[in-house]
Scaffold this motif. Structure first.
Motif, PDB file in Angstrom:
ATOM      1  N   ARG A   1      66.020  87.906  50.269  1.00 27.91           N
ATOM      2  CA  ARG A   1      66.558  87.356  49.017  1.00 27.91           C
ATOM      3  C   ARG A   1      66.712  85.837  49.128  1.00 27.91           C
ATOM      4  O   ARG A   1      66.414  85.099  48.171  1.00 27.91           O
ATOM      5  CB  ARG A   1      67.899  88.010  48.690  1.00 27.91           C
ATOM      6  CG  ARG A   1      67.784  89.483  48.298  1.00 27.91           C
ATOM      7  CD  ARG A   1      69.089  90.020  47.723  1.00 27.91           C
ATOM      8  NE  ARG A   1      70.176  89.995  48.708  1.00 27.91           N
ATOM      9  CZ  ARG A   1      70.447  90.990  49.551  1.00 27.91           C
ATOM     10  NH1 ARG A   1      69.685  92.083  49.540  1.00 27.91           N
ATOM     11  NH2 ARG A   1      71.463  90.914  50.389  1.00 27.91           N
ATOM     12  N   ALA A   2      67.174  85.359  50.275  1.00 29.18           N
ATOM     13  CA  ALA A   2      67.308  83.918  50.459  1.00 29.18           C
ATOM     14  C   ALA A   2      65.941  83.242  50.427  1.00 29.18           C
ATOM     15  O   ALA A   2      65.778  82.146  49.873  1.00 29.18           O
ATOM     16  CB  ALA A   2      68.017  83.633  51.782  1.00 29.18           C
ATOM     17  N   ARG A   3      64.960  83.888  51.019  1.00 32.02           N
ATOM     18  CA  ARG A   3      63.590  83.360  51.010  1.00 32.02           C
ATOM     19  C   ARG A   3      63.071  83.246  49.580  1.00 32.02           C
ATOM     20  O   ARG A   3      62.480  82.222  49.202  1.00 32.02           O
ATOM     21  CB  ARG A   3      62.693  84.276  51.837  1.00 32.02           C
ATOM     22  CG  ARG A   3      61.192  83.985  51.757  1.00 32.02           C
ATOM     23  CD  ARG A   3      60.444  84.992  52.620  1.00 32.02           C
ATOM     24  NE  ARG A   3      59.003  84.844  52.551  1.00 32.02           N
ATOM     25  CZ  ARG A   3      58.213  85.487  51.696  1.00 32.02           C
ATOM     26  NH1 ARG A   3      58.747  86.345  50.818  1.00 32.02           N
ATOM     27  NH2 ARG A   3      56.901  85.294  51.697  1.00 32.02           N
ATOM     28  N   GLU A   4      63.280  84.284  48.797  1.00 37.55           N
ATOM     29  CA  GLU A   4      62.822  84.254  47.408  1.00 37.55           C
ATOM     30  C   GLU A   4      63.495  83.132  46.640  1.00 37.55           C
ATOM     31  O   GLU A   4      62.872  82.481  45.790  1.00 37.55           O
ATOM     32  CB  GLU A   4      63.090  85.601  46.742  1.00 37.55           C
ATOM     33  CG  GLU A   4      62.144  86.706  47.160  1.00 37.55           C
ATOM     34  CD  GLU A   4      60.692  86.360  46.883  1.00 37.55           C
ATOM     35  OE1 GLU A   4      60.388  85.887  45.757  1.00 37.55           O
ATOM     36  OE2 GLU A   4      59.859  86.516  47.794  1.00 37.55           O
ATOM     37  N   LEU A   5      64.758  82.897  46.935  1.00 42.75           N
ATOM     38  CA  LEU A   5      65.486  81.828  46.256  1.00 42.75           C
ATOM     39  C   LEU A   5      64.849  80.473  46.552  1.00 42.75           C
ATOM     40  O   LEU A   5      64.688  79.631  45.661  1.00 42.75           O
ATOM     41  CB  LEU A   5      66.944  81.845  46.715  1.00 42.75           C
ATOM     42  CG  LEU A   5      67.942  80.990  45.939  1.00 42.75           C
ATOM     43  CD1 LEU A   5      67.991  81.401  44.466  1.00 42.75           C
ATOM     44  CD2 LEU A   5      69.330  81.123  46.571  1.00 42.75           C
ATOM     45  N   VAL A   6      64.465  80.260  47.809  1.00 44.92           N
ATOM     46  CA  VAL A   6      63.801  79.005  48.171  1.00 44.92           C
ATOM     47  C   VAL A   6      62.455  78.888  47.469  1.00 44.92           C
ATOM     48  O   VAL A   6      62.125  77.850  46.888  1.00 44.92           O
ATOM     49  CB  VAL A   6      63.620  78.900  49.695  1.00 44.92           C
ATOM     50  CG1 VAL A   6      62.804  77.661  50.055  1.00 44.92           C
ATOM     51  CG2 VAL A   6      64.966  78.870  50.410  1.00 44.92           C
ATOM     52  N   LEU A   7      61.675  79.966  47.501  1.00 47.30           N
ATOM     53  CA  LEU A   7      60.356  79.924  46.876  1.00 47.30           C
ATOM     54  C   LEU A   7      60.461  79.682  45.375  1.00 47.30           C
ATOM     55  O   LEU A   7      59.668  78.935  44.790  1.00 47.30           O
ATOM     56  CB  LEU A   7      59.613  81.233  47.154  1.00 47.30           C
ATOM     57  CG  LEU A   7      59.273  81.518  48.623  1.00 47.30           C
ATOM     58  CD1 LEU A   7      58.607  82.896  48.749  1.00 47.30           C
ATOM     59  CD2 LEU A   7      58.385  80.434  49.207  1.00 47.30           C
ATOM     60  N   GLU A   8      61.447  80.309  44.725  1.00 44.85           N
ATOM     61  CA  GLU A   8      61.629  80.140  43.285  1.00 44.85           C
ATOM     62  C   GLU A   8      62.015  78.712  42.918  1.00 44.85           C
ATOM     63  O   GLU A   8      61.769  78.257  41.802  1.00 44.85           O
ATOM     64  CB  GLU A   8      62.705  81.106  42.779  1.00 44.85           C
ATOM     65  CG  GLU A   8      62.279  82.569  42.793  1.00 44.85           C
ATOM     66  CD  GLU A   8      63.452  83.507  42.566  1.00 44.85           C
ATOM     67  OE1 GLU A   8      64.594  82.999  42.395  1.00 44.85           O
ATOM     68  OE2 GLU A   8      63.247  84.734  42.579  1.00 44.85           O
ATOM     69  N   ASN A   9      62.654  78.009  43.858  1.00 46.46           N
ATOM     70  CA  ASN A   9      63.143  76.655  43.578  1.00 46.46           C
ATOM     71  C   ASN A   9      62.283  75.566  44.198  1.00 46.46           C
ATOM     72  O   ASN A   9      62.678  74.397  44.176  1.00 46.46           O
ATOM     73  CB  ASN A   9      64.587  76.514  44.072  1.00 46.46           C
ATOM     74  CG  ASN A   9      65.590  77.171  43.147  1.00 46.46           C
ATOM     75  OD1 ASN A   9      66.022  76.579  42.159  1.00 46.46           O
ATOM     76  ND2 ASN A   9      65.947  78.401  43.463  1.00 46.46           N
ATOM     77  N   GLN A  10      61.125  75.922  44.697  1.00 46.06           N
ATOM     78  CA  GLN A  10      60.283  74.923  45.341  1.00 46.06           C
ATOM     79  C   GLN A  10      59.901  73.810  44.373  1.00 46.06           C
ATOM     80  O   GLN A  10      59.904  72.624  44.743  1.00 46.06           O
ATOM     81  CB  GLN A  10      59.029  75.562  45.926  1.00 46.06           C
ATOM     82  CG  GLN A  10      58.156  74.558  46.680  1.00 46.06           C
ATOM     83  CD  GLN A  10      56.919  75.199  47.297  1.00 46.06           C
ATOM     84  OE1 GLN A  10      56.828  76.415  47.418  1.00 46.06           O
ATOM     85  NE2 GLN A  10      55.962  74.370  47.678  1.00 46.06           N
ATOM     86  N   ASP A  11      59.586  74.148  43.132  1.00 48.16           N
ATOM     87  CA  ASP A  11      59.212  73.113  42.165  1.00 48.16           C
ATOM     88  C   ASP A  11      60.398  72.187  41.873  1.00 48.16           C
ATOM     89  O   ASP A  11      60.220  70.969  41.731  1.00 48.16           O
ATOM     90  CB  ASP A  11      58.722  73.755  40.872  1.00 48.16           C
ATOM     91  CG  ASP A  11      57.350  74.396  41.024  1.00 48.16           C
ATOM     92  OD1 ASP A  11      56.663  74.083  42.018  1.00 48.16           O
ATOM     93  OD2 ASP A  11      56.971  75.219  40.169  1.00 48.16           O
TER      94      ASP A  11
ATOM     95  N   VAL B   1      72.200  79.155  51.006  1.00 51.22           N
ATOM     96  CA  VAL B   1      70.931  78.591  50.553  1.00 51.22           C
ATOM     97  C   VAL B   1      71.041  78.121  49.106  1.00 51.22           C
ATOM     98  O   VAL B   1      70.567  77.033  48.744  1.00 51.22           O
ATOM     99  CB  VAL B   1      69.794  79.613  50.719  1.00 51.22           C
ATOM    100  CG1 VAL B   1      68.531  79.161  49.984  1.00 51.22           C
ATOM    101  CG2 VAL B   1      69.487  79.837  52.204  1.00 51.22           C
ATOM    102  N   ALA B   2      71.688  78.926  48.262  1.00 50.13           N
ATOM    103  CA  ALA B   2      71.852  78.543  46.859  1.00 50.13           C
ATOM    104  C   ALA B   2      72.641  77.243  46.730  1.00 50.13           C
ATOM    105  O   ALA B   2      72.276  76.347  45.953  1.00 50.13           O
ATOM    106  CB  ALA B   2      72.545  79.669  46.089  1.00 50.13           C
ATOM    107  N   GLU B   3      73.725  77.132  47.481  1.00 47.26           N
ATOM    108  CA  GLU B   3      74.533  75.917  47.441  1.00 47.26           C
ATOM    109  C   GLU B   3      73.733  74.718  47.956  1.00 47.26           C
ATOM    110  O   GLU B   3      73.786  73.622  47.389  1.00 47.26           O
ATOM    111  CB  GLU B   3      75.795  76.110  48.284  1.00 47.26           C
ATOM    112  CG  GLU B   3      76.659  74.867  48.459  1.00 47.26           C
ATOM    113  CD  GLU B   3      77.241  74.342  47.154  1.00 47.26           C
ATOM    114  OE1 GLU B   3      77.582  73.140  47.096  1.00 47.26           O
ATOM    115  OE2 GLU B   3      77.347  75.128  46.181  1.00 47.26           O
ATOM    116  N   ALA B   4      72.984  74.934  49.039  1.00 47.30           N
ATOM    117  CA  ALA B   4      72.202  73.843  49.611  1.00 47.30           C
ATOM    118  C   ALA B   4      71.152  73.341  48.634  1.00 47.30           C
ATOM    119  O   ALA B   4      70.927  72.119  48.524  1.00 47.30           O
ATOM    120  CB  ALA B   4      71.545  74.298  50.908  1.00 47.30           C
ATOM    121  N   ILE B   5      70.482  74.249  47.943  1.00 47.17           N
ATOM    122  CA  ILE B   5      69.451  73.845  46.988  1.00 47.17           C
ATOM    123  C   ILE B   5      70.035  72.930  45.918  1.00 47.17           C
ATOM    124  O   ILE B   5      69.447  71.882  45.577  1.00 47.17           O
ATOM    125  CB  ILE B   5      68.783  75.080  46.365  1.00 47.17           C
ATOM    126  CG1 ILE B   5      67.885  75.776  47.400  1.00 47.17           C
ATOM    127  CG2 ILE B   5      67.966  74.688  45.125  1.00 47.17           C
ATOM    128  CD1 ILE B   5      67.357  77.112  46.945  1.00 47.17           C
TER     129      ILE B   5
END
Length: 431
Positions: free
Chosen positions: A332-342, A414-418
């Motif tokens: 789930r954390a990985r998906e969050l990073v991938l979703e926010n790459q842009d 991860v969400a907070e870091a993004i």
């Protein structure tokens, strides 16, 4: 008081050995700064280290508590580990890979780091050439260099999914001369890419045909995502659905499925969430087993006793289930990073088939502004209190263009870091 004194010119200069002159591991330096900031009251989100946030399985913790509460003396164990743990590890290879491993070929070590030290000492002589992919884990390069080996870096970029290939090995031998070893990490740190079943077979065959020792780092097995761990991309020889692999996905391909001449190294640090317990293991090639046993008795005496007794419980059904749940959290954390790459504006990202890292460039604007990934990461930590790792630990040629984000801490961090990273990058105040 003696009147006798030696001429000053005969005195040997004191100082560190030439073999000790290896670069600092930046991850540990950054963790030190994180600790300082937190001690000063800062709320730091640390995504720099490969440290799972969930801790050891419940049964492992319970057994450790029993061991320590019993008052029993924690004396030396057999140098290659206690028999119940060696047997449990051997059974694990039957469970995940369908392999029949003799427990006598299992060496329990002080973390995977201890296994690398013992294995490299047993397999390589000073001056031997050992190849590894670049980018790759810095400790391989540093330990080998300290032992007097010549590290041959393979420029394994996106075109080969950051993994070594027979063609790259052929090129390396043409330039540098015959190789004595190859280190293969699948999943790889920092990119997370994995060798496919066909790629593992080809590398094992290439090494066997030339008398090159294959060292297979499999410490991230079980931490795999989607099709990344399946039969085509590194799963078991059967249906690719081994019990205990993260989120129902096969764990990865073991080098011993193709060659027992390979040295296989693994650990409880990642899938089982036990990095600080300092307990790992090695599947020993038959010809190296006597040397590894002899060296172990002098280098470390034995692995940590309490950690060994507790680690036996890592192979229960409950423990596998808890670890699978933790891997689902990594996913789930990985998906969050991938979703926010842009939103992040990061480019040239590796696919992260396994492990818990995201390897990418922090974007042209950030590199223009800060010059290097090291400067970018330093500013991000000091101003936004987010800790990432610059790529210099992993790539001696292009590391200043990349960063590694670890999503092992979990979805919330991860969400907070993004959000902090996006705000930091949008801030137009002077550097």
């Amino acid at each position: 008081m003696s009147d006798v004194s030696e001429p000053q010119s005969s005195r040997r200069a004191l100082g560190p050995s030439s073999r000790s002159q290896v670069p600092d591991f930046q991850v540990m330096t950054i963790l030190g700064r994180v600790a300082e900031l937190r001690a000063a009251g800062a709320d730091v989100v640390s995504l720099c280290a490969g440290e799972p946030g969930g801790g050891a399985p419940t049964a492992v913790n319970a057994r450790a508590a029993e061991v320590h509460a019993s008052g029993r003396a924690l004396n030396y164990t057999p140098t290659l580990g206690i028999a119940p743990l060696r047997q449990a590890i051997a059974a694990h290879y039957a469970r995940w890979y369908g392999l029949d491993v003799d427990p006598a070929r299992v060496a329990v070590t002080t973390g995977s780091s201890g296994a690398f030290m013992l294995g490299f000492l047993a397999a390589f002589n000073p001056g031997d050439r050992v190849a590894m992919a670049r980018p790759g884990y810095a400790a391989y390069r540093n330990i080998l260099a300290a032992l007097g080996c010549q590290v041959v870096e393979l420029d394994a970029g996106p075109a080969v999914r950051f993994q070594p290939t027979p063609a790259l090995l052929e090129e390396a031998e043409a330039v540098h001369g015959p190789l004595a070893g190859l280190i293969l990490a699948s999943p790889n740190n920092p990119t997370g890419t994995m060798a496919t079943r066909q790629e593992m077979a080809a590398l094992a065959q290439w090494c066997s045909g030339r008398g090159v020792r294959l060292v297979s780092d499999e410490i991230y097995h079980g931490v795999t995502y989607g099709e990344a761990g399946g039969a085509e991309r590194g799963g078991t020889a059967g249906d690719g659905a081994a019990k205990g692999a993260g989120a129902g996905v096969a764990p990865g391909v073991c080098a011993w499925e193709y060659s027992t001449e390979a040295m296989v190294i693994s650990s409880f640090s990642k899938y089982w969430g036990m990095p600080g317990w300092r307990i790992g293991w090695m599947l020993m090639p038959e010809d190296l087993a006597p040397a590894i046993g002899g060296l172990s008795g002098s280098v470390s005496l034995c692995p940590p006793a309490a950690a060994q007794y507790a680690a036996v419980e890592a192979f229960t059904e409950q423990s596998y289930a808890e670890c699978d749940a933790q891997v689902a959290g990594f996913a789930r954390a990985r998906e969050l990073v991938l979703e926010n790459q842009d939103r992040l504006g990061w480019t040239d990202a590796a696919p992260a088939d396994g492990a818990f890292y995201f390897w990418a460039k922090p974007g042209e604007a950030m590199l223009e502004r800060y010059g290097t990934s090291t400067a970018y990461c330093e500013a991000l930590l000091e101003r936004a209190h987010v800790a990432l790792t610059p790529g210099t630990d992993f790539d001696t040629a292009h590391g200043e263009e990349y960063v590694r984000l670890s999503f092992a801490a979990g979805e919330r961090d991860v969400a907070e870091a993004i959000e902090r990273i996006v705000a930091f990058q949008q801030d137009s105040s002077p550097v």
